[in-house]
Design an enzyme around this catalytic site. Structure first.
Site, PDB file in Angstrom:
ATOM      1  N   GLU A 288      41.003  35.202  36.968  1.00 31.19           N
ATOM      2  CA  GLU A 288      40.293  36.328  37.584  1.00 31.19           C
ATOM      3  C   GLU A 288      40.708  37.641  36.907  1.00 31.19           C
ATOM      4  O   GLU A 288      41.888  37.887  36.675  1.00 31.19           O
ATOM      5  CB  GLU A 288      40.638  36.376  39.075  1.00 31.19           C
ATOM      6  CG  GLU A 288      40.011  37.532  39.831  1.00 31.19           C
ATOM      7  CD  GLU A 288      40.528  37.638  41.262  1.00 31.19           C
ATOM      8  OE1 GLU A 288      39.878  38.314  42.064  1.00 31.19           O
ATOM      9  OE2 GLU A 288      41.584  37.029  41.566  1.00 31.19           O
ATOM     10  N   LYS A 356      31.525  36.440  42.922  1.00 31.06           N
ATOM     11  CA  LYS A 356      32.273  36.165  44.154  1.00 31.06           C
ATOM     12  C   LYS A 356      31.455  36.550  45.373  1.00 31.06           C
ATOM     13  O   LYS A 356      30.906  37.652  45.456  1.00 31.06           O
ATOM     14  CB  LYS A 356      33.609  36.923  44.143  1.00 31.06           C
ATOM     15  CG  LYS A 356      34.551  36.506  45.263  1.00 31.06           C
ATOM     16  CD  LYS A 356      35.902  37.192  45.125  1.00 31.06           C
ATOM     17  CE  LYS A 356      36.863  36.696  46.200  1.00 31.06           C
ATOM     18  NZ  LYS A 356      38.168  37.375  46.127  1.00 31.06           N
ATOM     19  N   CYS A 406      39.722  33.427  43.595  1.00 36.39           N
ATOM     20  CA  CYS A 406      40.860  33.817  44.422  1.00 36.39           C
ATOM     21  C   CYS A 406      40.813  33.110  45.773  1.00 36.39           C
ATOM     22  O   CYS A 406      40.726  31.895  45.820  1.00 36.39           O
ATOM     23  CB  CYS A 406      40.910  35.341  44.556  1.00 36.39           C
ATOM     24  SG  CYS A 406      42.528  35.951  45.105  1.00 36.39           S
TER      25      CYS A 406
END
Length: 538
Positions: A288, A356, A406
């Site tokens: 990320e 995301k 994440c």
């Protein structure tokens, strides 16, 4: 062993919540890195024993039980997520007292969930009919209520399912039941087992026969989930599919305090590029925000080197980076950045992307009314746009690779949707350097292992500081890089196919399980209601 605290006395009124607080801290230790499922069960059983003894000795209502549950939850969550202090103070620049207070308040909010469950279980005990069967009825209320509370915690205010008790059981017998009902189903069964043990420690009865029956029921509650888990331990839920992919997972170990410094960011891109060039692969994955700028802003020399490498060796390169949101139907001038994975092919184009969807409050978006709180921290890129709900997996040589970013992998229902859409391999890219060299890193790996078990899919993790790892479809860590070191993990990965019940139905199954357990227990408590305020173990 019999618990002898006397909550009805002044000393007991202090000692019992203090004991619950200490038990909660020990409960936090049951998660990774220790990963001791038996400690999770034992500490929760101790909480149950405290609640039952308080109700039996003092005839207290839900308030005393809620206080015990709150103290347990406060110790559990403050100790378990103490790494939030690191992100707020060390990397966010928040003054230490305010960061400590924020952690305490957040732990207090999370502690409301176990407090509510303990209060409801005590209420159920007070209205139930006397008799040995009451232990099973109240135990069902407690276990079902605990599962429902964990589910609610995973949804309210965008959700914070971290440290759900089922995660402590990835190496225990209950893990075999995760493909059926997910981590929340494991929560229900772990709570049922703990209740049975707690009831064994506090059982009483008016006569030997009643007490023996109560002990037998308590033992059944304690053992039945474990026996069911052991019975299911050999079940296979997926089959290999397609050819193996050569995969390289890169870990940059870029210090968080330097990550968004322009010179250090460029140095990180150069280091990642050098590592990519070391070996070809079908899929190379960078963590990320490995790039802190969009692909279009990549320096030409690095871009050309990467494209030459892909042209020679084939394969694709997946890089965590910010991208401008896809604004086909929006005003391009108003477009915002997304936290994304860009899949780069040999032509230099973004062949696929994942944006995301589940953003982190305060880190990736500012909740309404909390701008003042975020202003006390120095967090770059703190206001992202959300990705689309449905995003197709990446097709590579017969495999379908689905990305998540994440802490999105804490939401099993969202990854289950990706599996239903055909994903054969799951890939997580993370940067939790925000939390330093803390227990957040092994906790996150433990969560990823549960996703692999629930969904019967291999899970790959490419992280900035750790834990970069490959996990097989049974939740076993195949290989991993040391934390806080730079390197690459090269491996051969074969995807799997086949849907577990959890993959097929998501959280509908654990929700139904929690509701059935809680409602069945509640109905058993109120009928025939021969007496009120009875000890549930009499």
């Amino acid at each position: 062993m019999r618990l002898r605290l006397a909550p009805g006395t002044p000393a007991g009124r202090v000692a019992a919540p203090a004991a619950a607080l200490v038990a909660g801290i020990a409960h936090a230790a049951s998660f990774a890195p220790l990963g001791a499922w038996w400690l999770q069960t034992a500490t929760m059983a101790f909480l149950v024993a405290l609640v039952l003894r308080a109700q039996a000795n003092a005839g207290t209502g839900g308030a005393r039980a809620a206080a015990l549950g709150f103290a347990f939850g406060l110790g559990w969550f403050v100790a378990g997520v103490a790494w939030l202090y690191v992100s707020m103070h060390r990397y966010g620049g928040m003054p230490a007292p305010i960061a400590a207070l924020a952690l305490l308040l957040f732990g207090a909010y999370l502690a409301l969930f176990p407090a509510t469950v303990c209060a409801l279980a005590t209420r159920a005990a007070r209205v139930t009919a006397s008799g040995p069967g009451a232990v099973a009825a109240v135990g069902m209320v407690f276990a079902g209520g605990w599962a429902l509370a964990e589910i609610a915690r995973g949804y309210l205010f965008t959700g914070f399912p971290w440290l759900a008790i089922g995660y402590a059981h990835v190496d225990g017998p209950l893990a075999a039941l995760a493909p059926l009902a997910g981590v929340y189903g494991v929560c229900a069964l772990a709570a049922l087992s703990a209740y049975g043990i707690g009831a064994l420690a506090t059982s009483t009865g008016r006569d030997a026969r009643t007490r023996a029956t109560a002990l037998g029921l308590a033992a059944m509650l304690a053992l039945a989930p474990l026996v069911a888990g052991w019975a299911m331990s050999g079940r296979s839920w997926s089959q290999p599919t397609g050819r193996n992919l050569a995969v390289r997972l890169l870990q940059g170990n870029v210090p968080q305090e330097l990550k968004f410094d322009p010179a250090r960011s460029l140095a990180a891109m150069q280091a990642y590029t050098a590592e990519v060039l070391r070996a070809p692969a079908d899929l190379t994955v960078l963590p990320e925000t490995a790039w802190t700028v969009p692909w279009s802003a990549t320096p030409a020399t690095l871009r050309d080197a990467l494209l030459g490498h892909l042209a020679r060796g084939g394969g694709v390169l997946a890089i965590g980076m910010p991208l401008w949101e896809q604004a086909a139907s929006r005003d391009p001038a108003a477009a915002r950045l997304t936290n994304s994975v860009a899949v780069i092919d040999r032509d230099g184009s973004i062949a696929a992307r994942y944006d995301k969807r589940h953003l982190v409050p305060f880190g990736e978006f500012i909740p309404r009314g909390f701008g003042w709180f975020v202003s006390m921290m120095n967090i770059p890129l703190g206001e992202f746009a959300r990705g689309e709900k449905v995003q197709a997996p990446l097709a590579i040589d017969g495999q379908r690779v689905a990305f998540d970013i994440c802490y999105e992998d804490t939401f099993g229902e969202e990854l289950a949707a990706q599996v239903r859409e055909g994903a054969t391999i799951l890939v997580n890219v993370s940067n939790i350097a925000w939390f330093g060299d803390s227990h957040a890193l092994p906790q996150h790996l433990q969560i990823a292992r549960m996703r692999a078990i629930e969904l019967a899919r291999p899970v790959l993790r490419a992280t900035n500081t750790g834990v970069t790892a490959a996990i097989d479809a049974r939740g076993r860590v195949v290989d991993a890089l040391p934390t806080y070191s730079a390197g690459a993990l090269a491996l051969s990965v074969q995807g799997t196919t086949g849907l577990t019940p959890y993959a097929r139905w998501g959280n509908a199954l654990p929700l139904a399980l929690g509701l059935v357990m809680a409602l069945t227990g509640a109905l058993a408590c109120v009928a025939p209601r021969r007496s009120r305020g009875a000890n549930p173990l009499e």
